[in-house]
Design a protein around this motif. Structure first.
Motif, PDB file in Angstrom:
ATOM      1  N   PRO A  94      -3.136   2.478 -27.695  1.00 44.75           N
ATOM      2  CA  PRO A  94      -3.589   3.833 -27.356  1.00 44.75           C
ATOM      3  C   PRO A  94      -4.019   3.957 -25.899  1.00 44.75           C
ATOM      4  O   PRO A  94      -4.360   2.970 -25.236  1.00 44.75           O
ATOM      5  CB  PRO A  94      -4.796   4.028 -28.278  1.00 44.75           C
ATOM      6  CG  PRO A  94      -5.346   2.649 -28.444  1.00 44.75           C
ATOM      7  CD  PRO A  94      -4.148   1.730 -28.455  1.00 44.75           C
ATOM      8  N   THR A  95      -4.027   5.176 -25.423  1.00 48.06           N
ATOM      9  CA  THR A  95      -4.642   5.483 -24.136  1.00 48.06           C
ATOM     10  C   THR A  95      -6.156   5.581 -24.339  1.00 48.06           C
ATOM     11  O   THR A  95      -6.650   5.672 -25.476  1.00 48.06           O
ATOM     12  CB  THR A  95      -4.135   6.826 -23.590  1.00 48.06           C
ATOM     13  OG1 THR A  95      -4.501   7.854 -24.524  1.00 48.06           O
ATOM     14  CG2 THR A  95      -2.617   6.811 -23.421  1.00 48.06           C
ATOM     15  N   VAL A  96      -6.896   5.586 -23.258  1.00 50.17           N
ATOM     16  CA  VAL A  96      -8.348   5.742 -23.339  1.00 50.17           C
ATOM     17  C   VAL A  96      -8.690   7.091 -23.974  1.00 50.17           C
ATOM     18  O   VAL A  96      -9.598   7.194 -24.807  1.00 50.17           O
ATOM     19  CB  VAL A  96      -8.991   5.617 -21.938  1.00 50.17           C
ATOM     20  CG1 VAL A  96     -10.475   5.949 -21.999  1.00 50.17           C
ATOM     21  CG2 VAL A  96      -8.796   4.212 -21.382  1.00 50.17           C
ATOM     22  N   THR A  97      -7.929   8.116 -23.634  1.00 46.70           N
ATOM     23  CA  THR A  97      -8.167   9.456 -24.186  1.00 46.70           C
ATOM     24  C   THR A  97      -7.948   9.482 -25.692  1.00 46.70           C
ATOM     25  O   THR A  97      -8.682  10.152 -26.429  1.00 46.70           O
ATOM     26  CB  THR A  97      -7.265  10.490 -23.501  1.00 46.70           C
ATOM     27  OG1 THR A  97      -7.477  10.431 -22.094  1.00 46.70           O
ATOM     28  CG2 THR A  97      -7.553  11.897 -23.996  1.00 46.70           C
ATOM     29  N   ALA A  98      -6.948   8.732 -26.162  1.00 51.24           N
ATOM     30  CA  ALA A  98      -6.665   8.703 -27.597  1.00 51.24           C
ATOM     31  C   ALA A  98      -7.839   8.129 -28.386  1.00 51.24           C
ATOM     32  O   ALA A  98      -8.089   8.536 -29.524  1.00 51.24           O
ATOM     33  CB  ALA A  98      -5.401   7.887 -27.864  1.00 51.24           C
ATOM     34  N   ILE A  99      -8.572   7.204 -27.778  1.00 51.52           N
ATOM     35  CA  ILE A  99      -9.710   6.586 -28.460  1.00 51.52           C
ATOM     36  C   ILE A  99     -10.994   7.390 -28.249  1.00 51.52           C
ATOM     37  O   ILE A  99     -11.768   7.627 -29.177  1.00 51.52           O
ATOM     38  CB  ILE A  99      -9.914   5.137 -27.973  1.00 51.52           C
ATOM     39  CG1 ILE A  99      -8.713   4.269 -28.363  1.00 51.52           C
ATOM     40  CG2 ILE A  99     -11.208   4.540 -28.527  1.00 51.52           C
ATOM     41  CD1 ILE A  99      -8.509   4.089 -29.851  1.00 51.52           C
ATOM     42  N   TYR A 100     -11.231   7.825 -27.017  1.00 49.69           N
ATOM     43  CA  TYR A 100     -12.527   8.424 -26.670  1.00 49.69           C
ATOM     44  C   TYR A 100     -12.461   9.933 -26.425  1.00 49.69           C
ATOM     45  O   TYR A 100     -13.478  10.533 -26.072  1.00 49.69           O
ATOM     46  CB  TYR A 100     -13.099   7.739 -25.424  1.00 49.69           C
ATOM     47  CG  TYR A 100     -13.610   6.343 -25.693  1.00 49.69           C
ATOM     48  CD1 TYR A 100     -14.844   6.139 -26.299  1.00 49.69           C
ATOM     49  CD2 TYR A 100     -12.853   5.225 -25.354  1.00 49.69           C
ATOM     50  CE1 TYR A 100     -15.324   4.860 -26.554  1.00 49.69           C
ATOM     51  CE2 TYR A 100     -13.322   3.934 -25.602  1.00 49.69           C
ATOM     52  CZ  TYR A 100     -14.548   3.761 -26.201  1.00 49.69           C
ATOM     53  OH  TYR A 100     -15.017   2.493 -26.459  1.00 49.69           O
ATOM     54  N   ASP A 101     -11.301  10.520 -26.591  1.00 49.17           N
ATOM     55  CA  ASP A 101     -11.126  11.929 -26.231  1.00 49.17           C
ATOM     56  C   ASP A 101     -11.511  12.092 -24.754  1.00 49.17           C
ATOM     57  O   ASP A 101     -10.941  11.416 -23.918  1.00 49.17           O
ATOM     58  CB  ASP A 101     -11.933  12.845 -27.159  1.00 49.17           C
ATOM     59  CG  ASP A 101     -11.415  12.765 -28.600  1.00 49.17           C
ATOM     60  OD1 ASP A 101     -10.184  12.705 -28.768  1.00 49.17           O
ATOM     61  OD2 ASP A 101     -12.229  12.740 -29.516  1.00 49.17           O
ATOM     62  N   HIS A 102     -12.468  12.938 -24.455  1.00 48.49           N
ATOM     63  CA  HIS A 102     -12.822  13.141 -23.043  1.00 48.49           C
ATOM     64  C   HIS A 102     -14.237  12.672 -22.722  1.00 48.49           C
ATOM     65  O   HIS A 102     -14.798  13.013 -21.696  1.00 48.49           O
ATOM     66  CB  HIS A 102     -12.659  14.627 -22.682  1.00 48.49           C
ATOM     67  CG  HIS A 102     -11.245  15.107 -22.849  1.00 48.49           C
ATOM     68  ND1 HIS A 102     -10.227  14.713 -22.014  1.00 48.49           N
ATOM     69  CD2 HIS A 102     -10.692  15.913 -23.784  1.00 48.49           C
ATOM     70  CE1 HIS A 102      -9.097  15.282 -22.413  1.00 48.49           C
ATOM     71  NE2 HIS A 102      -9.351  16.002 -23.487  1.00 48.49           N
TER      72      HIS A 102
END
Length: 282
Positions: A94-102
């Protein structure tokens, strides 16, 4: 081979497996895969119908920005290694956004004091970051079993505690440390060592073996002094800590008890590269 970068498609894909009551094994990694990681995957494959491997460099567990920046990212090579091991393994990268949203931040956890020992003293916030990402990954993958190496033994105990306190339906499995022929514990950070540094780093395991032998007849304090004296003869090493601790509580061993399991833990730097290792003393 199935590779997912977003949560929703992976969850949908795994839903079909759950409908068949298939067991899911999960190996969370930060990539830069080595034989130690592959051994975890092999154990998962042998025990489960499906194996999922995550590759994600988690920003919230790094208290050193430079360390995060320098952490090796080798996704293409990692995928190739997994494909050679078993092309049926599912990869979640995953991307960081996929895990942590924003909002890239850690949840605060109470690990009953496990987080205040050793690594916790030198890496503030580290275990909140670990707990946060592992909990998020468990909620996405919903594994039957999850596999972690014993090299990060404190992390292993903390994840077990997090699972118990949050009543997560996953069995956390600790797997033996995979070592290079020299005895050096396999680590992604080893790739940053020069051949000469790698050769010198093999002494870490020898020092732990010496500590184990000494622990049979000497006090914890005497063993610690022995280790510090031995390291004084290795000027390339900068010791961060050496500690003998109870396996269950991770509290320092002050006096030995016959019925208690103990481990030696060590963290040191060689040319600013931080390495850790551990060895059972029983």
């Amino acid at each position: 081979m199935h590779i997912f970068n977003e949560k929703a498609p992976l969850i949908a894909h795994l839903a079909n497996s759950k409908n068949r009551n298939a067991t899911i094994g999960f190996v969370p990694t930060m990539g830069a895969l080595h034989q130690g990681h592959l051994s975890l995957m092999q154990q998962s494959i042998s025990e489960n119908a499906i194996t999922v491997v995550s590759i994600f460099v988690n920003p919230t567990q790094f208290n050193n920005a430079e360390d995060l920046l320098k952490y090796p990212r080798t996704l293409e090579q990692d995928v190739q290694k997994i494909a050679l091991l078993n092309p049926d393994i599912i990869i979640f990268a995953p991307t960081v956004t996929a895990i942590y949203d924003h909002e890239i931040s850690s949840q605060e956890f109470d690990f009953d004091g496990l987080e205040h020992q050793m690594e916790g003293k030198f890496r503030p916030g580290h275990f909140d970051g670990v707990g946060t990402v592992v909990k998020k990954l468990f909620e996405i993958v919903t594994p039957t079993k999850a596999y972690f190496g014993e090299k990060d033994f404190q992390q292993l105990q903390i994840i077990k505690k997090m699972v118990a306190k949050n009543h997560l339906p996953v069995k956390v499995v600790g797997c033996a440390i995979y070592r290079e022929p020299s005895g050096l514990a396999m680590s992604s950070r080893n790739e940053r060592l020069t051949p000469t540094e790698r050769e010198k780093a093999a002494n870490i395991y020898q020092i732990l073996l010496k500590a184990k032998e000494a622990f049979r007849t000497q006090s914890p304090q005497e063993v610690s002094q022995l280790v510090e004296h031995t390291l004084a003869n290795h000027p390339d090493f900068e010791l961060e800590y050496f500690q003998i601790a109870e396996e269950e509580t991770l509290l320092p061993c002050l006096t030995k008890k016959e019925t208690t399991k103990y481990r030696a833990f060590i963290a040191l730097f060689i040319n600013k590269i931080r390495l850790i290792d551990t060895l059972s003393l029983n």
